[in-house]
Every structure is written in C-alpha cells, then in structure tokens.
Write an enzyme that holds these catalytic residues in place. Sequence first.
Site, PDB file in Angstrom:
ATOM      1  N   LYS A  23       0.884  -1.167   0.000  1.00  0.00           N
ATOM      2  CA  LYS A  23       0.000   0.000   0.000  1.00  0.00           C
ATOM      3  C   LYS A  23       0.915   1.208   0.000  1.00  0.00           C
ATOM      4  CE  LYS A  23      -3.435   2.325   3.001  1.00  0.00           C
ATOM      5  NZ  LYS A  23      -4.362   2.129   4.138  1.00  0.00           N
ATOM      6  N   GLU A  79      -3.382   7.057   2.347  1.00  0.00           N
ATOM      7  CA  GLU A  79      -3.714   7.208   3.766  1.00  0.00           C
ATOM      8  C   GLU A  79      -2.464   7.262   4.636  1.00  0.00           C
ATOM      9  OE1 GLU A  79      -6.501   3.974   4.472  1.00  0.00           O
ATOM     10  OE2 GLU A  79      -8.165   5.218   3.765  1.00  0.00           O
ATOM     11  N   ARG A 120     -13.337  11.551  -5.161  1.00  0.00           N
ATOM     12  CA  ARG A 120     -12.489  10.427  -4.716  1.00  0.00           C
ATOM     13  C   ARG A 120     -12.699   9.186  -5.585  1.00  0.00           C
ATOM     14  NH1 ARG A 120     -12.722   7.587   1.300  1.00  0.00           N
ATOM     15  NH2 ARG A 120     -11.847   5.595   0.651  1.00  0.00           N
ATOM     16  N   ASP A 175     -14.905   2.414  -1.038  1.00  0.00           N
ATOM     17  CA  ASP A 175     -14.270   1.613   0.011  1.00  0.00           C
ATOM     18  C   ASP A 175     -15.224   0.583   0.614  1.00  0.00           C
ATOM     19  OD1 ASP A 175     -12.384   0.747   1.755  1.00  0.00           O
ATOM     20  OD2 ASP A 175     -12.466   2.476   3.087  1.00  0.00           O
ATOM     21  N   GLU A 196     -16.231  -4.324   7.752  1.00  0.00           N
ATOM     22  CA  GLU A 196     -15.971  -2.980   8.277  1.00  0.00           C
ATOM     23  C   GLU A 196     -17.182  -2.065   8.145  1.00  0.00           C
ATOM     24  OE1 GLU A 196     -12.630  -1.117   6.366  1.00  0.00           O
ATOM     25  OE2 GLU A 196     -13.047   0.843   7.251  1.00  0.00           O
ATOM     26  N   HIS A 202     -21.117   5.537   2.433  1.00  0.00           N
ATOM     27  CA  HIS A 202     -20.187   6.177   3.366  1.00  0.00           C
ATOM     28  C   HIS A 202     -20.875   7.189   4.283  1.00  0.00           C
ATOM     29  CE1 HIS A 202     -16.306   7.072   5.006  1.00  0.00           C
ATOM     30  NE2 HIS A 202     -15.680   6.387   4.079  1.00  0.00           N
TER      31      HIS A 202
HETATM   32  O1  GCW Z   1     -11.242   0.517   4.310  1.00  0.00           O
HETATM   33  C1  GCW Z   1     -10.249   1.410   4.669  1.00  0.00           C
HETATM   34  C2  GCW Z   1     -10.052   1.156   6.108  1.00  0.00           C
HETATM   35  C3  GCW Z   1      -8.630   1.216   6.576  1.00  0.00           C
HETATM   36  C4  GCW Z   1      -7.790   0.403   5.607  1.00  0.00           C
HETATM   37  C5  GCW Z   1      -7.895   1.015   4.238  1.00  0.00           C
HETATM   38  C6  GCW Z   1      -7.144   0.226   3.180  1.00  0.00           C
HETATM   39  C7  GCW Z   1      -5.864  -0.937   6.059  1.00  0.00           C
HETATM   40  O2  GCW Z   1     -10.857   2.036   6.840  1.00  0.00           O
HETATM   41  O3  GCW Z   1      -8.584   0.711   7.872  1.00  0.00           O
HETATM   42  O4  GCW Z   1      -6.451   0.323   6.022  1.00  0.00           O
HETATM   43  O5  GCW Z   1      -9.224   1.044   3.830  1.00  0.00           O
HETATM   44  O6  GCW Z   1      -7.782  -0.575   2.514  1.00  0.00           O
HETATM   45  O7  GCW Z   1      -5.953   0.403   3.027  1.00  0.00           O
END
Ligand code: GCW
Length: 732
Positions: free
Chosen positions: A314, A318, A363, A392, A420, A548
Amino acid sequence: IILIAIDFIKIPKYNRMQRFCITLLCVLNTYFAQAEDGYKLWLRYEPVLNQQLSSQYKEITKAIYFGDGDPTLDVAKAEVQNGLPKLLSIPVSISKDINKASLVICTIDKLPASIKNQLTSNLEDQPNGSYIIKTIGKQLVVVAPKSIGVLYGTFHLLRLMQSDESINNLNIIESPKIDLRLLNHWDNLDRTVERGYAGFSLWNWHKLPEVIDQRYIDYARANASIGINGTVLTNVNANALVLTAPYIKKTKAIADAFRPYGLKVYLTARFSAPMEIGGLDTADPLNKDVAAWWEEKAKEIYKEIPDFGGFLVKANSEGQPGPQNFGRTHADGANMLAKALKPFNGVVIWRAFVYSEHDPADRAKQAYSEFVPFDGQFAENVLIQVKNGAIDFQPREPFHPMFGAMPQTPLMMEFQITQEYLGFSTHLVFLPKLFEETLQADTHRKGPNSTVAKVIDGSLHSKRISGIAGVSNIGTNINWTGHPFAQANWYGFGRLAWDPNMGSKEIAKEWLKATFSSDPDFVNPMSELLISSRETVVKYMTPLGLHHIMDANHHYGPGPWIKNMPRPDWTSVYYHKADKEGIGFNRSSTGSNATAQYAPELAKVFNDPKATPSELLLWFHHLPWSYKLENDRTLWDNIGITYQEGVNEVREMTTTWEQMSPFVDHERHQLVKSLLSIQLNEAIWWKNACMSYFKQFSELPFPAEMEKPDKSLEYYMSLKFPFAPGIKPKWD
Ligand code: GCW
C-alpha cells in the site's frame, strides 16, 4: 440415567458426596463435549443420515488406496481418516493394492496404465491444483498431476458426502480459474487486527518461531479445503520490522507449517523500509542503493522461505509512504520491487487504493486517473490489486471502473470479507452475494458479456497471471470469525476465488449443509435467508445508492452528520450531499463525470437518472426530494420505505432463525439468536438516525409505511463509541 444410577450404586471407596461430585462432573463434561462452539467450521463431518447414500459411500470407500510420498499427500490421507469415520461411523480400511482398491487417491504418476488410459485428460496443461474425480469401472479415482490437486480433490469428495450428493458415476474435472487466491490479513505485529472483529491476530509473533500453534495448522487446513493458496500475514498499513531477520525466521516457521496445505505466505512491504530498518537516507526507487537493499532483502527471505509468495504494497495512500514521496511514480516503485523478486518467481501486488486529500477530484475517480495511464508499463510480475468498488467496501458500490480498463496489466480483485462497513461481526450478511454482483457485472470493454470475472481470471485480455484477495475476517475467537455466519463469507470467498462464476446460492447451500444440517427443511429457508441478507443490510444502512454515511473512524453505526474530519473525503456530507434541494452525489456528465471512466455503453446508462438502476441512483445523481421513482412515489418516501423494508426483513430473519432450532445445536442457535436481536436494534437505529437527519433537509413527513423514530436527532448524534473494535488503540 446411567450416571444417576452410578450415583446411587454404592462404591465402597467413595462416600455419597464424592459420588455425587463425580456424577456432576460427568454430566457437565458430556454437556460441554456436545456443545458446538463453531471451531470446526465447515469441516464437521456429521454422520450421513440418508441410509441409501450412507451405504453407497460405504461401498465406494470400503478399500482405499492412498498414494504417499510427500506431506501434502499425508494431509489428504489424514483428512480421509478423520472425515470418513465421522461421516459413516466405520473405520477406514486401507488397501495396499491399487488394483483391488475401491477408492484410489494419488498422483497420476502412481496410476497403472489400465487406469491412466481411461482418464480423458492428464491435466498436463492445466493450472496447479487441478484434479479429476472419476468412476472407472468399479473404482473411484481422485487423481491429479501434483499432490496439491490430490488434496483439493479429496476435499471435494468429502464435500460431496457432506452435501448428500451421490458419488456414483462421477466424472469431475476441476481446475482453479484464478492463480493467486489469497487472504489478506490486516494483522499488526502487536496482534491487534485493523478492522478485525473476531479477536486478536492468530499469529503469535512473540512465541514464534518455536511455538507452532495448532491453530496455524487448522487455519491452513480450512483454507486448503476451499482452495485458498496464499495468505498475506501482515497489515497493508505496514510495519517494516516484519522484514528484519528475527521476523523473517518467524515467518519461515509459519510458512513451513502451511506448506503441506499448499498455502504460501506473503508479507506487506513498507516502502520506506530501507530507511527505517536499512540505514539508508532515502527509499527512492530509482536510487541504486535502495534497489540493491531490496534485492538483498529478497535474497535473505528466499533463503529461508524458498516458496515465499511476494510483497503486497500500500503506497502513497492514507499516510503510507510510497514512490511519490521521492517524486517517482507507482510504476517506478512497483517495478523496482518486482526486479528484486523476479529471480525467485515472487510477485509484487501493488494496491490501487489511492486517493489524496490534495486532489480536489471526486475520490471515486482518483485511482483510475492515477493508474490507467500506466497500463503496459508494469513489470511482468506485478499485479495491481483493485477494490471491488471505487470508494471503500460499501454495502453497495458499482464495480470499480478500472476493471477492464487496463488490458495489459493483471488486475487482482480485492474484496473485504471482514465487515468494516456491514455491521462488523454482529450482523448476519452473506457476502458471496455481494461478490457475485461485482464479478458478474458487465464492463462492456470487449463487447457485451465482458464481465469483471473475466477481467479477474485473465480471460478477457489473455493475462499471464491472475489473482483475487479477500481481507480476512479471522481472529482468535473460538469460532474464528465472531459471528457463526461470518464463516460463510470466508468459505464463499474461497469458492469464488476457485471459480468466480459460481453462483452464490450454490455456495450458500454447500456451506449450510456442511456447517449445520443437510435437511432440506433447514437448507431451503436458510439459503433464501442468506441470499437476501445482503440486500437487507443495504436497505437499512445505505438504500438507493447512498454510501459512506457511517460514523467516523470506527465506522460503527450511522453518522450521516459527520462533517468535521481531517479531510473532506472522510466525512459523510461529502458523499450524500443532502441539502434543501435534494440528495445524492452527482457523478454524471453534469457533475464529477466519474461516469466517463466506464465504457460508453455504461456511461450512457449511468448519466441518465431514469436509466440508472435504482440501487445506484444516489451514487450517480443528486436528485430532488420530490423526484418520482418508478413506483410513482417520491425519492423521500422511497428512502424511508426502503429503510423500513430493511428493518422488516431483519424481523423476518429472526423469525426464520427461531424456526430452525430443531436443526441447530443449542450453543450456536443461541448465539445467532442474540446477534440477530442486536442486528434488529441496529437496523432500527440506522433507519431512525438517518431519516431524522435527512428530514431536516427534506422538511417532509415520514412516509406512512415507516415506523417513526422514538428519539430525537440530537440523541442519535450524541452517541459515542470510543471502544468500538477494529481500530488501533490510542497508545500506538
Ligand atoms: O477501508 C479502509 C479502512 C482502513 C484500511 C484502508 C485500506 C488498512 O478504513 O482501515 O487500512 O481502507 O484498505 O488500506
């Protein structure tokens, strides 16, 4: 009764009180031994109740020839020796003579010509893991070129018996459609699990390499049973320490334990590792010392773990470091690592989950804009791992527009098995239905029927390598996944990784039979329940394309009011854009134009609110509250009605589950029942909180069908959950 009798029989050695205590201990022991804690997953091998089938299975398995020669074949044999006596209540009888055996389980090279000649294929050009299960004369053979195929075939045969299927006249040829079928653990070295809701990480780094926990073996076995062939042990929010010598030794110990099950290990590589643990002052991928450091690191790893899978990265996302910190591109970064792994046949899996707070673009558009221009520029051992949707892991997203848009680059699918955004391990949601929806979506990139599944398995653009990953929902909880039904999501992911065109209904049935009961009065209603559970969660959380709008950080519960966050694309208001005029994100050609990232046929559909499927309406459009949907009711009414449907459906799930008690042991029945009661309360909470919040903008009365909120909006907004699971503790 016997125990009570013992209590009364006089045993000279013990007095009455002592005899009573012994009896009590026996009773408790019997009770707990029978309790089902869920540890056995779908590998319970309960006795086959259908007498006819039981006799058939006994006849076919009455003399078994096992090929031997490697640890994987030993595992296959052990599985039969464990499973068959439980299924059929008789011991396994082994035949040393392959010609006299009724069941033959071995690699093809062990077969005498008389049997070999009758195989319609020798699977030579087929991918690793392929196998044949075929009735030849009076024998049933489970064979494969490689021992891992024999193991997969053995699990297949046992699955047939667990599912009450006939094993007469079989002619099964199976090969995995996708090469890399991986779990991604978001497990930290301190054993916390990011977005983990089933306890701590299975990997006990502190006691490794010496202690090989039985759970590692049981985990590998469960994965092998569904064809998963690799696992990334560590979180993508990576810690460079895992690449230091002591951790490589620990990783080697895990890899050794997994190897007989065909499960390779992978690690996450923190891009700044050369600086953090290598003493360099840069991690610039074009710097010679940096490249040399990674090459040395690869050598060091492969010396210990010759079949190490590779790195998952990654980068520049973030807060994670990446090549862009040094003015380089994702391709520069990925290719540098790929070069280091190439001599050992390792791969680099580079994630496309990138979006920047400095980029004002929608995004949903950013990953495509960042990666598609690099199509054709990645080294041949690089795969780009793309989440199923562009935001996400929401309860519903349209498929990610990158699928089909990079014909020269292998794109790996990333699904999230851990829930999640779907109620953690509390809510019953059968995810294979969601996975299926994405896999069967048509990208239209090479004419009609250019499904995402074909992009992933490499067939659409003849890719050299293919892959799929699922973010694991597994932890130290005794039942592995927290919710007994969350096991189905691990299982279903594995089955779809093997064959992305499998139907979710078939998966549901298989899993229910193996995990609970094969009685049709259980399997039929429960498979309906599983299949509809995904739509239900969408209805009570994010109907009509909303997304979201959960609470911030931990993502537990509703939070449509979230607006003050370090970055706008972490707020809810960014996504729903509710105002006096209406609600929804305009991604059409009059808005962010994210629709242009899809094939023209689809862009046309998504640009028009009338043509857009109602499930995705507010994903692509900002529409007035009074906008009329097909049912001639307003958008506002439809949102309220759908939230209510979601709640009603959870009520129905609860009733159905009540009726299933005759088929399910008390312990698991009770646990699921309690979890469903939380799910119902939380569904009501979602409806009440979201509708109360949106009402401020619509200024319209709630639709008649909707049960009115019993608390004020202020109340819902005041709820705080500082200890919601799945986020890193503050001390880190
Ligand atoms: O879904 C989001 C999550 C993060 C996660 C990120 C990712 C591992 O809130 O916790 O980090 O995506 O996929 O990198």
